[in-house]
Design a protein around this motif. Structure first.
Motif, PDB file in Angstrom:
ATOM      1  N   UNK A   8      -5.211   4.673   2.652  1.00 13.22           N
ATOM      2  CA  UNK A   8      -4.310   3.812   2.133  1.00 13.22           C
ATOM      3  C   UNK A   8      -4.865   3.154   0.610  1.00 13.22           C
ATOM      4  N   UNK A  44      -8.154   4.303  11.224  1.00  7.93           N
ATOM      5  CA  UNK A  44      -8.887   3.833  10.061  1.00  7.93           C
ATOM      6  C   UNK A  44      -9.871   2.747  10.088  1.00  7.93           C
ATOM      7  N   UNK A  61     -10.087   0.864   2.477  1.00  8.92           N
ATOM      8  CA  UNK A  61      -9.715   1.686   3.680  1.00  8.92           C
ATOM      9  C   UNK A  61     -10.591   3.144   3.392  1.00  8.92           C
ATOM     10  N   UNK A  62     -10.808   3.519   4.473  1.00  6.31           N
ATOM     11  CA  UNK A  62     -11.180   4.970   4.565  1.00  6.31           C
ATOM     12  C   UNK A  62     -10.064   5.775   4.811  1.00  6.31           C
ATOM     13  N   UNK A  94      -8.891  -5.239   1.048  1.00  2.00           N
ATOM     14  CA  UNK A  94      -9.394  -4.373   1.865  1.00  2.00           C
ATOM     15  C   UNK A  94      -9.702  -2.912   1.211  1.00  2.00           C
ATOM     16  N   UNK A 131       0.770  -1.154   0.046  1.00  2.06           N
ATOM     17  CA  UNK A 131      -0.136   0.145  -0.056  1.00  2.06           C
ATOM     18  C   UNK A 131       1.033   1.144  -0.071  1.00  2.06           C
ATOM     19  N   UNK A 154       3.551   0.785   2.894  1.00  3.68           N
ATOM     20  CA  UNK A 154       3.263  -0.475   3.903  1.00  3.68           C
ATOM     21  C   UNK A 154       3.120  -1.535   3.310  1.00  3.68           C
ATOM     22  N   UNK A 196      -4.125   0.357  -2.150  1.00  6.13           N
ATOM     23  CA  UNK A 196      -3.477  -0.822  -2.794  1.00  6.13           C
ATOM     24  C   UNK A 196      -2.702  -0.508  -4.029  1.00  6.13           C
TER      25      UNK A 196
END
Lengths: 111, 114
Positions: free
Chosen positions: A43, B90, B104-105, B102, A35, A90, A45
């Motif tokens: 974040x 988050x 994420x906000x 996933x 990420x 990350x 991807x």
């Protein structure tokens, strides 16, 4: 001990430079992720993998390559770095659709 | 595409006050839901997760979250915050079994004033 490690923790390069970010996990997880984190974007991807030799494209893949050499090791490659790739990167691992475990991050600056 | 919205970019509260951080998601089915916390100069750490069952889930350090299917929400709460809770929080969503990604906000930065 930390189950997801990243190296280097900080990196400065110049525009057009070649950068490799490394990630190792000792969780025995199948899935690994890269990420980038930027203010105002959360974040995002870049790439992910579900095993050695596998690579899946994420949401923001342009300018990035990745390679999963073993179950433990996942690398992110920037072959012609640009200032827009200055970010906090990350790595994470996961057994599947369950929670992801994150590394401490690598701060990359492209001058 | 799935999306996760955290409407508050920054929240400031006094130590000892109660806290609610909001999270809404767009997905027709019931996803897997997560809250992560990021302390300064660190990676993300899991606070709590919801897969199914009781809509109120307990996490670490006194945090809890409540899933609402009707509102497509997963708000994070704490009864009494401490200055050490200052961090970025988050919300994340996974579409469940068979889906590895996933979403994420953008995060909520919490500042607790001593």
């Amino acid at each position: 001990e930390a189950a997801v490690t990243q190296s280097p923790r900080n990196k400065v390069t110049v525009t057009g430079g070649n950068v490799t970010l490394s990630c190792r996990q000792t969780n025995s997880h199948n899935y690994m992720y890269w990420y980038r984190q930027d203010t105002g974007h959360g974040l995002r991807l870049i790439h992910y993998s579900y095993g050695a030799g596998n690579l899946q494209i994420g949401d923001v893949p342009d300018g990035y390559k990745a390679t999963r050499t073993t179950q433990e090791d996942f690398f992110l490659l920037l072959e012609l770095a640009s200032p827009s790739q200055t970010s906090l990167y990350f790595c994470a691992s996961a057994p599947g659709a369950a929670e992801q475990f994150f590394g401490p991050g690598t701060r990359l600056t492209v001058l | 595409a799935q999306s996760v919205t955290q409407p508050d970019a920054r929240v400031t509260v006094s130590e000892g006050a109660s806290l609610q951080l909001r999270c809404k998601y767009s997905y027709s089915a019931t996803p897997y839901l997560f809250w992560y916390v990021q302390y300064p100069r660190q990676g993300l750490q899991l606070l709590l997760k919801y897969y199914s069952g009781d809509p109120v889930v307990q996490g670490v350090n006194g945090f809890e979250a409540e899933f609402s299917k009707s509102n497509s929400s997963f708000h994070l709460r704490k009864a009494s915050v401490h200055w050490s809770d200052s961090a970025v929080y988050f919300c994340a969503v996974s579409m469940g079994p068979g889906y590895q990604n996933f979403y994420f906000g953008k995060g909520t930065s919490l500042t607790v004033i001593p």
